[in-house]
Design a protein around this motif. Structure first.
Motif, PDB file in Angstrom:
ATOM      1  N   MET A 137       0.626  -1.096  -0.033  1.00 39.28           N
ATOM      2  CA  MET A 137       0.053   0.039   0.170  1.00 39.28           C
ATOM      3  C   MET A 137       0.956   1.251   0.016  1.00 39.28           C
ATOM      4  N   PRO A 138       0.605   2.247  -0.944  1.00 40.89           N
ATOM      5  CA  PRO A 138       1.803   3.422  -0.891  1.00 40.89           C
ATOM      6  C   PRO A 138       1.141   4.250   0.083  1.00 40.89           C
ATOM      7  N   ALA A 139       1.920   5.322   0.258  1.00 40.55           N
ATOM      8  CA  ALA A 139       1.767   6.518   1.239  1.00 40.55           C
ATOM      9  C   ALA A 139       0.686   7.359   0.258  1.00 40.55           C
ATOM     10  N   GLU A 140       0.043   8.176   1.124  1.00 37.61           N
ATOM     11  CA  GLU A 140      -1.123   8.918   0.581  1.00 37.61           C
ATOM     12  C   GLU A 140      -0.420   9.940  -0.537  1.00 37.61           C
ATOM     13  N   TRP A 141       0.819  10.518  -0.067  1.00 39.52           N
ATOM     14  CA  TRP A 141       1.587  11.405  -0.641  1.00 39.52           C
ATOM     15  C   TRP A 141       2.144  10.993  -1.991  1.00 39.52           C
ATOM     16  N   HIS A 178      -3.037   3.795   8.538  1.00 38.85           N
ATOM     17  CA  HIS A 178      -2.264   4.865   7.734  1.00 38.85           C
ATOM     18  C   HIS A 178      -0.976   4.091   7.481  1.00 38.85           C
ATOM     19  N   VAL A 179      -0.438   4.381   6.251  1.00 42.95           N
ATOM     20  CA  VAL A 179       0.865   3.692   5.888  1.00 42.95           C
ATOM     21  C   VAL A 179       1.757   4.556   5.622  1.00 42.95           C
ATOM     22  N   GLU A 206       6.666   2.609   3.490  1.00 42.13           N
ATOM     23  CA  GLU A 206       8.086   2.250   3.807  1.00 42.13           C
ATOM     24  C   GLU A 206       7.994   1.064   5.060  1.00 42.13           C
ATOM     25  N   GLY A 207       6.825   0.643   5.056  1.00 42.26           N
ATOM     26  CA  GLY A 207       6.783  -0.522   5.696  1.00 42.26           C
ATOM     27  C   GLY A 207       6.197  -0.497   7.081  1.00 42.26           C
ATOM     28  N   THR A 208       5.520   0.768   7.554  1.00 41.46           N
ATOM     29  CA  THR A 208       5.056   0.793   8.735  1.00 41.46           C
ATOM     30  C   THR A 208       3.603   1.296   8.378  1.00 41.46           C
ATOM     31  N   CYS A 209       2.776   0.516   9.548  1.00 41.21           N
ATOM     32  CA  CYS A 209       1.225   0.928   9.363  1.00 41.21           C
ATOM     33  C   CYS A 209       1.093   1.670  10.865  1.00 41.21           C
ATOM     34  N   PHE A 227       0.776   9.694   8.855  1.00 39.25           N
ATOM     35  CA  PHE A 227       1.866  10.317   8.469  1.00 39.25           C
ATOM     36  C   PHE A 227       2.082  11.379   7.493  1.00 39.25           C
ATOM     37  N   VAL A 228       3.179  12.122   7.528  1.00 43.50           N
ATOM     38  CA  VAL A 228       3.371  13.232   6.683  1.00 43.50           C
ATOM     39  C   VAL A 228       4.352  13.042   5.686  1.00 43.50           C
TER      40      VAL A 228
END
Length: 372
Positions: free
Chosen positions: A14-18, A165-166, A169-172, A229-230
């Protein structure tokens, strides 16, 4: 097609929202028992959000057959409107979770974008759910993936998109209050839930906050109203300096957890505080505009509204952020977000209170589809 098994073996994450989007999906509100005055105010707010996002990326709005013409007439021509049956309009939670695969070879023929079709039970089913019939919403993810001809990972676990939220880079990030609630997956242990999140989201570490935002009873404490995450290693946390506010204890609790935690790459978190507005409550006039038909969770005068500036959407090059009419904290939120996202345009959604009255906000009504 349905892809069985664990997507992590195929290299999906799952990619980050940014990360870049090809589309943003939004629903269309119409429930008389959740959206006051025949949903007029809610619809105007959704139009404001869709219009704002459409200036930065393509937007598709899903509207029922009864509401398609109404939605089409109110939305800009640049916004695609498709007919789709819905029970309510929270596509962050009822829509698919998109995952991506980075190919290591140009000859790799596997799909670069796929979607996870989780089970949806209206935030708790018969045990505290927000409405008693969620049959249409439980089909939304599958229908959207079919419309886009995107491969599908079907999963039997109940999960809403706003509960995770992810960082890409491997963190949720998630909350125990929601994912461990007995009204979601009572047959699964915390470890089993972790295993499924790791397999399907392609993450390696889950950071559990104990609780979500105070008053967020509809979702049982979704993370997207509490913390996000930002960028990798950096989070925004809903905050209050008022020790008499019931949220204070929750914010302190979360800050303590985050301060002692590390992400999947071993980094300590930088925590940026984003002060909440209010307190905000439903007014008698707002309650009077609802028509209770016995299907949706009752919304009562003076009930606390779970307002949070964390509930923003990261579009391609823009931050679409709620504003609640609390000038001091509205402006402070824009200041913090401008500093946190220096390369993004900050767009204020002034009608966000009308989304809040329905039980969520900007992030809750949007679902990003990543670019291939």
């Amino acid at each position: 097609m349905d892809l069985k098994g664990t997507p992590v073996f195929h290299g999906y994450r799952m990619p980050a929202e940014w990360e870049p989007h090809s589309m943003c999906w939004i629903g269309w509100p119409e429930r008389l028992d959740n959206w006051r005055d025949n949903a007029i105010h809610g619809q105007r707010a959704f139009v404001e959000v869709a219009t704002a996002i459409s200036k930065f990326e393509p937007v598709t709005v899903c509207a029922s057959a009864a509401q398609w013409a109404n939605a089409r007439s109110q939305l800009p021509k640049s916004v695609r409107v498709i007919e789709m049956s819905l029970n309510d309009s929270w596509l962050r939670d009822s829509g698919p979770t998109f995952v991506v695969k980075e190919s290591k070879s140009t000859s790799d023929s596997e799909a670069k974008v796929a979607g996870i079709d989780w089970e949806f039970n209206s935030y708790g089913g018969v045990d505290g759910g927000c409405y008693i019939d969620w049959s249409f919403d439980n089909l939304l993810a599958s229908k959207i993936l079919d419309v886009e001809r995107v491969p599908k990972f079907k999963h039997s676990m109940i999960l809403e998109g706003g509960s995770i939220h992810v960082d890409g880079e491997g963190t949720c990030l998630t909350t125990e209050e929601c994912l461990l609630n007995k009204n979601r997956n009572p047959h699964m242990s915390k470890e089993e839930i972790e295993d499924e999140l790791k397999a399907y989201l392609g993450v390696k570490k889950i950071v559990w906050l104990p609780r979500g935002l105070y008053g967020d009873e509809d979702t049982n404490g979704h993370i997207d109203n509490m913390c996000c995450f930002v960028k990798p290693g950096v989070v925004l946390l809903a905050w209050t300096d008022d020790e008499s506010d019931p949220q204070y204890e929750r914010s302190i609790e979360a800050y303590s957890v985050l301060s002692s935690a590390t992400d999947a790459k071993g980094r300590k978190f930088e925590i940026i505080k984003l002060h909440i507005p209010g307190p905000l409550c439903m007014t008698a006039e707002e309650e009077a505009g609802l028509v209770q038909v016995g299907e949706a969770k009752a919304r009562c005068v003076d009930s606390v509204l779970a307002a949070s500036y964390i509930n923003f959407y990261i579009a391609n090059g823009a931050i679409i952020t709620p504003q609640f009419g609390d000038q001091k904290w509205d402006d402070e939120a824009v200041r913090v977000l401008s500093h946190t996202f220096p390369d993004h345009q900050i767009v204020r959604i002034k009608s966000a209170r009308d989304i809040l009255l329905g039980g969520g906000n900007v992030h809750c009504i949007t679902q990003q589809q990543p670019a291939a």
